[in-house]
Write a protein that holds these residues in place. Structure first.
Motif: not given
Length: 367
Positions: A44-45, A191-193, A278-281, A346-347
């Motif tokens: 969703x994020x 989420x920055x805010x 593009x990823x979270x790791x 986020x995420x």
């Protein structure tokens, strides 16, 4: 929805390669530059991140939609990706605090998504051939779809910040907070805010075309340049704003597209990557501390590392350990630093949240 009743859907890449799949239940066509995200959670994020505007998203995680939608996890007002390509689409969800299914969320926004695509084969192909424009559709007229695909402009040179930026200034947080931050919105995430307000900041967010004088009218203690979509090169106003702030040695923090704008303000070029990050790791090394960070990343352009190495007043602070691209820099003898990745996550992991604290410390020291 039964698998057998779902309409056939297709994906066509710019080079003519075609993949067949199934519609999730919403007829239509979507176009954009195809990219992939390797995160195993946080769909969703990702879908609501303004940095993805104009892009068709391929999710490498096999199951999408299984935990539904929670309104607290939106990074902007609505979906920003152009379309979705996934392997398995979950029509049911199992999270207690979800408000609705992903399909209902898509239906409300008339958003086109296709599933049952061999995403492993697709991602391997994109990794080999590079990012390119693509089209997804439930239509069957291949000639018409090809014409529509041919008309899509290249992401290189494309200005998209104006498409996602706020139209009018707005504030976030407590007006009696200790610090006042003026943020230039070229695609800002919520989420920055949140990270700024959690650090006792009152933030005023300005449209992409606001001037330095506009931002300064808020009487801020610090300035922020946000993330966002598209090529940073056309963002001449944002580059001028960055230069005006830096020339006055006012505290400035930039993330992602904002980081690239700061580089361009110093005459350092950016370039389009073969595939992007593009990823979270993603592993990053802080060259100042020697410590490693696992980071959330989302960008298709990057700052020219060699140009920063040769620059008189810029210093590299962070490096991406997978490909040694530039991941962070600072301006020597000025109150300015920036990173290519997303410390607000986020995420993603929170290894880099300290950068917001560093920004606050910079503001304190400059007062």
């Amino acid at each position: 929805m039964k698998y057998e009743t779902r309409k056939k859907a297709i994906l066509i890449l710019k080079d003519g390669t075609m993949f067949e799949g199934k519609s999730v239940g919403i007829d239509g066509t979507a176009v954009g530059e195809i990219c992939f995200n390797t995160g195993t959670t946080g769909y969703q994020e990702i879908f609501t991140d303004p940095s993805y505007f104009g892009q068709l998203m391929v999710t490498t995680n096999a199951h999408i939609g299984n935990y539904g939608i929670n309104e607290q996890e939106e990074e902007s007002e609505g979906i920003k990706i152009a379309g979705l390509v996934c392997r398995n689409f979950s029509f049911d969800y199992s999270r207690v605090n979800a408000q609705e299914s992903l399909l209902d969320y898509f239906k409300r926004q008339n958003f086109v998504a296709i599933s049952d695509i061999d995403t492993r084969a697709l991602v391997r192909y994109i990794r080999d051939k590079g990012a390119m424009n693509a089209i997804i559709s439930t239509e069957t007229d291949l000639d018409a779809l090809q014409k529509q695909l041919d008309a899509i402009p290249s992401m290189e040179g494309l200005e998209l910040a104006s498409k996602v930026s706020t139209k009018e200034p707005y504030t976030v947080g407590d007006e009696n907070a200790k610090y006042r931050i003026a943020a230039l919105d070229i695609g800002i995430k919520k989420n920055i805010l949140r990270n700024l307000t959690q650090r006792d900041c009152f933030v005023k967010v300005f449209p992409f075309d606001a001037s330095f004088e506009d931002l300064s009218s808020f009487n801020p203690d610090g300035y922020f340049l946000s993330n966002g979509p598209g090529d940073p090169t056309p963002l001449k106003n944002a580059q001028k704003v960055a230069k005006d702030i830096i020339d006055r040695d006012l505290p400035l923090f930039g993330i992602c597209l904002g980081h690239q704008v700061i580089a361009l303000a110093h005459g350092v070029p950016t370039y389009k990557m073969f595939n992007g990050h593009r990823g979270i790791n993603h592993p990053v090394k802080n060259l100042l501390t020697g410590k490693g960070e696992i980071t959330s990343q989302n960008h298709g352009f990057v700052v020219d590392k060699k140009a920063v190495e040769d620059h008189d007043i810029l210093e590299i602070t962070h490096e991406h350990l997978n490909d040694q691209t530039l991941a962070g820099m600072r301006v020597k003898d000025k109150n300015c630093f920036s990173v290519q990745y997303h410390p607000e996550a986020s995420p993603g992991p929170h290894d880099s949240a300290y950068l917001f604290d560093q920004f606050i410390e910079m503001i304190k020291a400059s007062k």
